[in-house]
Design a protein around this motif. Sequence first.
Motif, PDB file in Angstrom:
ATOM      1  N   LEU A   1      34.205  33.229  71.741  1.00 51.61           N
ATOM      2  CA  LEU A   1      34.719  32.857  72.982  1.00 51.61           C
ATOM      3  C   LEU A   1      34.281  31.404  73.308  1.00 51.61           C
ATOM      4  CD1 LEU A   1      35.389  34.281  75.872  1.00 51.61           C
ATOM      5  CD2 LEU A   1      33.136  33.850  76.285  1.00 51.61           C
ATOM      6  N   VAL A   2      33.385  30.941  72.742  1.00 52.89           N
ATOM      7  CA  VAL A   2      33.023  29.362  72.867  1.00 52.89           C
ATOM      8  C   VAL A   2      33.967  28.722  72.200  1.00 52.89           C
ATOM      9  CG1 VAL A   2      31.325  27.724  72.236  1.00 52.89           C
ATOM     10  CG2 VAL A   2      30.602  29.688  73.281  1.00 52.89           C
TER      11      VAL A   2
ATOM     12  N   GLU B   1      21.444  33.272  76.345  1.00 52.29           N
ATOM     13  CA  GLU B   1      21.907  33.775  75.379  1.00 52.29           C
ATOM     14  C   GLU B   1      23.005  32.910  74.782  1.00 52.29           C
ATOM     15  OE1 GLU B   1      24.741  37.088  76.971  1.00 52.29           O
ATOM     16  OE2 GLU B   1      24.426  38.069  75.157  1.00 52.29           O
ATOM     17  N   LEU B   2      24.030  32.089  75.819  1.00 51.13           N
ATOM     18  CA  LEU B   2      25.037  31.234  75.339  1.00 51.13           C
ATOM     19  C   LEU B   2      24.220  30.155  74.439  1.00 51.13           C
ATOM     20  CD1 LEU B   2      27.629  30.921  78.079  1.00 51.13           C
ATOM     21  CD2 LEU B   2      27.925  31.874  75.860  1.00 51.13           C
TER      22      LEU B   2
ATOM     23  N   LYS C   1      22.803  29.271  66.860  1.00 49.33           N
ATOM     24  CA  LYS C   1      23.104  30.018  65.799  1.00 49.33           C
ATOM     25  C   LYS C   1      24.199  30.068  65.084  1.00 49.33           C
ATOM     26  CE  LYS C   1      22.124  34.981  64.705  1.00 49.33           C
ATOM     27  NZ  LYS C   1      21.819  36.197  65.484  1.00 49.33           N
ATOM     28  N   HIS C   2      25.313  29.877  65.735  1.00 46.27           N
ATOM     29  CA  HIS C   2      26.633  29.863  65.138  1.00 46.27           C
ATOM     30  C   HIS C   2      27.100  28.398  65.236  1.00 46.27           C
ATOM     31  CE1 HIS C   2      26.954  34.176  64.739  1.00 46.27           C
ATOM     32  NE2 HIS C   2      26.245  34.232  65.973  1.00 46.27           N
ATOM     33  N   ARG C   3      26.181  27.322  65.422  1.00 50.49           N
ATOM     34  CA  ARG C   3      26.909  25.760  65.267  1.00 50.49           C
ATOM     35  C   ARG C   3      27.637  25.762  64.223  1.00 50.49           C
ATOM     36  NH1 ARG C   3      23.275  20.572  66.976  1.00 50.49           N
ATOM     37  NH2 ARG C   3      23.255  22.127  68.917  1.00 50.49           N
TER      38      ARG C   3
ATOM     39  N   ALA D   1      34.718  19.457  64.764  1.00 50.60           N
ATOM     40  CA  ALA D   1      33.702  18.669  65.197  1.00 50.60           C
ATOM     41  C   ALA D   1      33.018  18.237  64.085  1.00 50.60           C
ATOM     42  CB  ALA D   1      32.850  19.445  66.327  1.00 50.60           C
ATOM     43  N   LEU D   2      33.169  16.863  64.087  1.00 53.81           N
ATOM     44  CA  LEU D   2      32.561  15.892  62.577  1.00 53.81           C
ATOM     45  C   LEU D   2      30.974  15.991  63.281  1.00 53.81           C
ATOM     46  CD1 LEU D   2      35.056  13.787  61.287  1.00 53.81           C
ATOM     47  CD2 LEU D   2      34.562  16.126  60.653  1.00 53.81           C
ATOM     48  N   ASN D   3      30.928  15.345  64.790  1.00 54.86           N
ATOM     49  CA  ASN D   3      29.553  15.156  65.180  1.00 54.86           C
ATOM     50  C   ASN D   3      29.237  16.076  66.206  1.00 54.86           C
ATOM     51  OD1 ASN D   3      29.472  12.721  63.846  1.00 54.86           O
ATOM     52  ND2 ASN D   3      30.510  11.599  65.317  1.00 54.86           N
ATOM     53  N   TRP D   4      28.181  16.777  66.400  1.00 52.68           N
ATOM     54  CA  TRP D   4      27.660  17.375  67.314  1.00 52.68           C
ATOM     55  C   TRP D   4      26.408  17.079  68.004  1.00 52.68           C
ATOM     56  CZ3 TRP D   4      28.977  23.069  67.841  1.00 52.68           C
ATOM     57  CH2 TRP D   4      28.499  23.610  68.965  1.00 52.68           C
TER      58      TRP D   4
END
Length: 1167
Positions: free
Chosen positions: A1083-1084, A1113-1114, A1120-1122, A1131-1134
């Motif tokens: 979803l994200v 939760e989000l 966890k799912h980064r 996304a090269l930079n987070w």
Amino acid sequence: MTFAKVETAVDFPALERSILRWWDERQIFAKRKALNEGKPRWSFLDGPITANNPMGVHHAWGRTYKDVYHRFFAMTGHQMRYQNGFDCQGLWVEVEVEKELGLKSKRDIENLVPGDVEASIDLFVRHCKARVDKYARIQTEQSIRLGYWMNWDRSDEDWAKRPDDRKSYFTMSEENNYTIWAFLKKCHQRGLIYRGYDVMPWCGRCGVGISEMEMKEGYKLVEHKACFVRFPLVGRSGEYLLVWTTTPWTLTSNVGAAVNPELTYLRVRLGNDIYYLAEGAFRLDRMASLGESGPDEEDQTGGASTRGRRAWLPGVPPLRRIEQWFAEKAGADGYEVVGAIRGADMLGWQYIGPFDELPAQQHPYGYPEEVARVARQAGHWPPVSAVQAHRVISGGDAVTADEGTGIVHTAPGCGGIDYVWGKENGLPPIAPIGDDGVFVQGFGVFTGQQAADPATAELVFAELRRKGLLFAVERYVHRYPHCWRCKTELLYRLVDEWFIHMGPRGSEEGFRGEIMRVVRRPDVRFLPEEINGRARELDWLRNMGDWMISKKRYWGLALPIWVDEEDPTQFEVIGGREELRARAVQGWELFEGHTPHRPWIDKVIIRNPRTGRLMHRIPDVGNPWLDAGIVAFSTLRWNTDRDYWRQWYPADFITESFPGQFRNWFYALLAMSTMMSEGEPPFRTLLGHGLVRDQYGQEMHKSAGNAIEFIAAADTGGVIRDPKGKEIPFRPMGADVMRWMYVRHNPATNLNFGPAPADEIRSKVFFKLWNTYAMFCNYAIGDGYEPLTTPEVPVEQRPDVDRWLLSNLQLLIQTARQAYSSYNVMAFALECEKFIEGDLSNWYVRRNKDRLHSRHAELDEAGRRDKWAAYHTLYTTLRTLCQLMAPCVPFITEAMWQNLRRDPDPESVHLCDFPQPDERLIDRQLSADMAIVQRIVSLGLGARQLAKINVRQPLRQLILAPASAEERRAVERFQDLILDELNVKSLTFHNGPEPLLTTRWRLNKKTAAPKLGPHLAEAEAELAHYHGDTPPLTLAGTELAAADLVPEYIAPAGYVGSAERGTQLALDVTITPELRQEGLARLVIRHIQEARKKAGLDLLDKIALYVRADTSELAQVLVKHRPAIATAVQALNWSEQPLDTQVYEETISLPEGTLHVQLHRVPASAG
RNA sequence: GCGCGUAUAGCUCAGUUGGCUAGAGCGCAGCUCUGAUAAAGCUGAGGUCCCUGGUUCGAGUCCAGGUACGCGCACCA
């Protein structure tokens, strides 16, 4: 070399126009022809299009077939003539020219140059030629726009040439006209040409005979005054025949009275008089349905016509029974039926005609003089006048008691069947009216009266009343033909015309039989088979009358018939220009230098070798179907180059819209070819197709506003009216979309054409094909795929799904070859749609996006090979599709080809050879397996739907109970694919003696309740204990149908089940926290992708990203799912902190919480 | 009146040699997916396969009869 980026929003009409220019610049058509030079011939013969108006979309249908098969046979290596034809001569052109010039009648035409008929006709004919040239040129341009490849006349230079020297053929060419002369001469040599008088519908205002075809358009329901008239019998004092007619004016020309010998006739006494009339007619309810002739257009608005009743007009009183007339006249005295007699016993009775005092009635052999002369020469008639001839004759079955009195007033000069009866019985023809519809000399008070004028009928009644012959007058409603141009009532008039004798009607003798034998030949095919064209043609041939080849007009074939100046029975048929020159004794020098048209051809005078007198050409022009029917000879150089003719005759293929053509072009072509070739058919395959209707299924009419011009559909757009009259504007659809609508349609049925079906085709076929192509190219650019340099992965090493697509592609190639070569392009088009929509777009591409999308740098060797395999597979498929579809949609395939082709590929898709299937790539097992997989995926999606769980949400397990070993094997083979499609972690097979699902049956109350009535509750109670696989058909003692019961599948706790045809599956619907988080991650991802799009980023852009969530939760999901999220959104930079440089920013509120997203583009190297 | 053809979902139509628990597209209803996005996809409701009889283990499919519609031809006094 790399692919050009492909935009997904395309203006197809504009694209097509640019392709047209490109074909011209690169001389692609010329190159195609050069490639096929000397190859086997494929011969096409064009049915000429009437060059009288711009093209409508209905013309584009046939022209699409013509082009499609030309292109297919070109791609399979055939030499062709590429000759289009224009139909030039005939009344249709004359009518339009009359309109242009504001002329109303033949007299206006002949007075175009005041006082000079000849100069007028010359000017008029020149106008006709000019109109043909004008519209032939417009149609040429429009045909080119359609993508129709022919040898077109394009330059001013081309159009300055005489029609004979142009590339297209023109039926007005000298060659065409003179070849018809040759045909007519052959007919004459066999004694088939004759001059006949015939009664035909005639428009007094236009001064022209109206053919059957034209007449059908002009029937209207109208009111006339009909009358009952009594004819005193000779030698039976006080006895009368009672006749009835709807055309009182024809009583002036009465000669006979026809009865049916089989019918019984009553003798009815009224006062002192005895009347004869048919028994059945006497008491008949005349308003009961009769002559069920079907309502015509005008009826609809005029009201009336009720079922089972005669069509009638409002305001007109119903017809009385004849008996009622008698009762009324008899008054208190009454009438009496005093006897009966068979019609056969009345034959020969003589009577006194109603207008025997008229000079016309006294003239032997009929009236006027020229009619009498022909009657005398014809030999059918004795030397008697009408007055002397009056008697009762047999009209056979044609006389019925259902209409009138069962005794038919017979005027051989005023009615078709009357004329035939007259000929059979020696009743001389009296022709009362001239070509202006006015009574000629010899008709007393009627002379000078308009026959159609209601006042004339009143005058007739007055005269009859004066003589005591009028029995009754009534208002009568019937369908009556009107002139399709000026709407005036037609009159039946005796005219002299020229005919080709076809042999006895209903037989297979004579010329008729010869043509029928050609039509029956097994090497002549009529397609599509459903319409049974051969039977239709034979039916027409069996029943048609002699071929009337003359028309009293100006612009057309000059019939090559020269008649002796004294003796109208002596005539000659000239077979060609040179023959005429040799025979000419006068006027050749005046004619020389002109085309064989009026008025110049009329100057040439020849001598009758038998009498020594001069012979003049008859003024008639030819039936235009002669013009079109000769083209298998005139356009194939039969006159000048017989070898060429032999090479190209017969045509392999002809195609036209079939309604009408079995009696028009197909007929003329067959008849003339049979005569000219001595029984060699003119074609091998005839393909007929239906009519174009509007998108609501209504016939297209300019006046209804629902007709669509070709150019509106192709380029300009326009407006149509729906059946309620509402205006609906539409945008241009372009030629390819139109063409695809035609090729996918069943030619046996009418086609509903319009913007709505066009939109459907565009999204169903064109967008899917184009989007697939665009995706392929755009991904390939990003990935650096290049067909020539990227290492080839042998097909046998590619994944199943690739080999599946290629296998289905080979099957499509087979279908295409089979369909095109058997003139059944619909079969290909429908399969092709299934392939594009089902296999390519919705399965292969959707399934394999990840393979194309995967990040190149992260792939190992095997991963790269897998990716290249997908590219190669798609590349091959798209290329091949271009080639397969090129004959149907030449523009879009060319556009794609230009981007896809690589040297040494041909520069145009239309220069390619048509693909050959590679048998080694066909794997039917694989196709069958994939079909099973698709079915199971669909079943699984059904289960998810039942459970109301989004596909986005991963689930733990799928349990499958396959229906067969094959199914199990297919599922094992494609397990990964199924898991992915259904977003499930694992798949297991159900084992064990018990079925996976329990079947429970519910009542379909809508249908079952009425049957069960009060037993409904009882039935439901019984059902609750029933678990069989098949529905119980007896419940509560009541018989039920299978449809009354609906199955429901009950899965074990925690599962949702669905089943179809023995296959059962159950989906584990327990959502663990881990699974839920995975779903949230997707979803994200989706929302970040959305944000990227809104930020205006390109597909390949890399980003820096900051995301904050307001629920724990989000937030957990984001941690966890980064990696997965980062990869998906590139996304090269987070960043842990809000971004400070220029950012796109968005706050997204979701039921699960709120996301705050920031992102901006970074250079790819930043990672 | 004679001949040919057609009849399958609200609409437009597929349906091979008889194997069907009858399909597609549009429309309708409910959803889904989301970098194919002026898109894509899924699910569902909706059928007396015109009627009657026959052949057959089995008929939408073959046969006979009927009905309705369309087309052609003839007729329309």
